[in-house]
Design a protein around this motif. Sequence first.
Motif, mmCIF file in Angstrom:
data_model
loop_
_atom_site.group_PDB
_atom_site.id
_atom_site.type_symbol
_atom_site.label_atom_id
_atom_site.label_comp_id
_atom_site.label_asym_id
_atom_site.label_seq_id
_atom_site.Cartn_x
_atom_site.Cartn_y
_atom_site.Cartn_z
ATOM 1 N N SER A 41 0.885 -1.346 0.128
ATOM 2 C CA SER A 41 0.181 0.068 -0.199
ATOM 3 C C SER A 41 0.836 1.235 -0.129
ATOM 4 N N TYR A 42 2.217 1.320 0.638
ATOM 5 C CA TYR A 42 2.975 2.306 0.632
ATOM 6 C C TYR A 42 3.679 2.454 -0.911
ATOM 7 N N LEU A 43 3.962 1.250 -1.556
ATOM 8 C CA LEU A 43 4.870 1.300 -2.719
ATOM 9 C C LEU A 43 4.058 1.340 -3.812
ATOM 10 N N ARG A 44 2.674 1.189 -3.950
ATOM 11 C CA ARG A 44 2.130 0.587 -5.016
ATOM 12 C C ARG A 44 1.841 1.849 -6.015
ATOM 13 N N SER A 45 1.794 2.894 -5.585
ATOM 14 C CA SER A 45 1.744 4.118 -6.376
ATOM 15 C C SER A 45 2.896 4.414 -7.266
ATOM 16 N N ARG A 46 4.043 4.002 -6.993
ATOM 17 C CA ARG A 46 5.637 4.377 -7.829
ATOM 18 C C ARG A 46 5.827 3.131 -8.318
ATOM 19 N N TYR A 47 5.814 1.965 -7.660
ATOM 20 C CA TYR A 47 6.689 0.695 -8.187
ATOM 21 C C TYR A 47 5.547 -0.496 -8.423
ATOM 22 N N ASP A 48 6.075 -1.050 -9.393
ATOM 23 C CA ASP A 48 5.428 -2.384 -9.833
ATOM 24 C C ASP A 48 5.556 -3.428 -8.816
ATOM 25 N N ILE A 49 4.746 -3.402 -7.619
ATOM 26 C CA ILE A 49 4.972 -4.168 -6.560
ATOM 27 C C ILE A 49 4.651 -5.661 -6.885
ATOM 28 N N ASN A 50 3.818 -5.728 -7.703
ATOM 29 C CA ASN A 50 3.463 -7.414 -8.184
ATOM 30 C C ASN A 50 4.688 -8.233 -8.842
ATOM 31 N N TYR A 93 9.090 -2.574 13.550
ATOM 32 C CA TYR A 93 7.949 -2.191 12.920
ATOM 33 C C TYR A 93 7.996 -0.601 12.407
ATOM 34 N N GLU A 94 7.867 0.242 13.609
ATOM 35 C CA GLU A 94 8.155 1.560 13.246
ATOM 36 C C GLU A 94 9.247 1.999 12.249
ATOM 37 N N SER A 95 10.317 1.351 12.388
ATOM 38 C CA SER A 95 11.376 1.698 11.498
ATOM 39 C C SER A 95 11.175 1.165 10.049
ATOM 40 N N ALA A 96 10.394 0.366 10.023
ATOM 41 C CA ALA A 96 10.144 -0.391 8.653
ATOM 42 C C ALA A 96 9.024 0.741 7.960
ATOM 43 N N ILE A 97 7.852 1.114 8.687
ATOM 44 C CA ILE A 97 6.932 2.014 8.449
ATOM 45 C C ILE A 97 7.752 3.336 7.950
ATOM 46 N N GLY A 98 8.474 3.684 8.697
ATOM 47 C CA GLY A 98 9.337 5.069 8.781
ATOM 48 C C GLY A 98 9.970 4.819 7.417
ATOM 49 N N TRP A 99 10.583 3.861 6.899
ATOM 50 C CA TRP A 99 11.247 3.714 5.641
ATOM 51 C C TRP A 99 10.295 3.692 4.403
ATOM 52 N N LEU A 100 9.122 3.077 4.588
ATOM 53 C CA LEU A 100 8.434 2.904 3.755
ATOM 54 C C LEU A 100 7.494 4.396 3.449
ATOM 55 N N VAL A 103 9.985 6.229 1.390
ATOM 56 C CA VAL A 103 9.880 5.772 -0.279
ATOM 57 C C VAL A 103 8.724 6.605 -0.697
ATOM 58 N N GLN A 104 7.762 6.538 -0.078
ATOM 59 C CA GLN A 104 6.505 7.031 -0.644
ATOM 60 C C GLN A 104 6.506 8.738 -0.789
ATOM 61 N N SER A 105 7.146 9.483 0.160
ATOM 62 C CA SER A 105 7.511 10.801 -0.238
ATOM 63 C C SER A 105 8.550 11.045 -1.032
ATOM 64 N N GLY A 106 9.369 10.104 -1.345
ATOM 65 C CA GLY A 106 10.604 10.328 -2.458
ATOM 66 C C GLY A 106 11.792 10.541 -1.763
ATOM 67 N N LYS A 107 11.868 10.489 -0.390
ATOM 68 C CA LYS A 107 13.020 10.666 0.180
ATOM 69 C C LYS A 107 13.915 9.494 0.138
ATOM 70 N N ALA A 108 13.506 8.555 -0.184
ATOM 71 C CA ALA A 108 14.320 7.162 -0.361
ATOM 72 C C ALA A 108 14.088 6.274 -1.608
#
Length: 140
Positions: A41-50, A93-100, A103-108
């Motif tokens: 749900s965090y990556l789908r808008s930019r990357y082909d997650i499938n 978990y919080e570290s993982a969500i922070g990274w996601l 990525v979603q905002s374009g910082k990673a």
Amino acid sequence: MFLTVDDYKPVCAPRELDVLQQSDTLTRQRAERTALEEVASYLRSRYDINQAYNATGDKRNAHLVQICVNVTLYYLTQWLPGKMGMASRIELYESAIGWLKNVQSGKASPDLPLYQSADGTPVPGMPMMSGGMPRQTYDW
């Protein structure tokens, strides 16, 4: 499935994983499906997650694998009485969500497959139509 039992070894002992999944691989697989959807749900808008999830072995993005493992373990610990051992899992978990979110905002920018157009060229983000209504002047 995208994750294997060996993917849990860097952050979880085999005995601990057996306890967390309540000695039932179906419990772990349900938690994995939930975690994979949350990550997607965090990556789908930019990357082909499938396409990323269909990769196997060493072709998988190692950081994506670890993020999915940490989110899955977070869900597996929810049933423990008194939230035993939750501090480290919450931190991961919080570290993982922070990274996601980064990525979603374009910082990673992870090395994940982008969406491709019909001719095979990468398309940044999902295809989207833009436009609007004809200009109105309201001059009478």
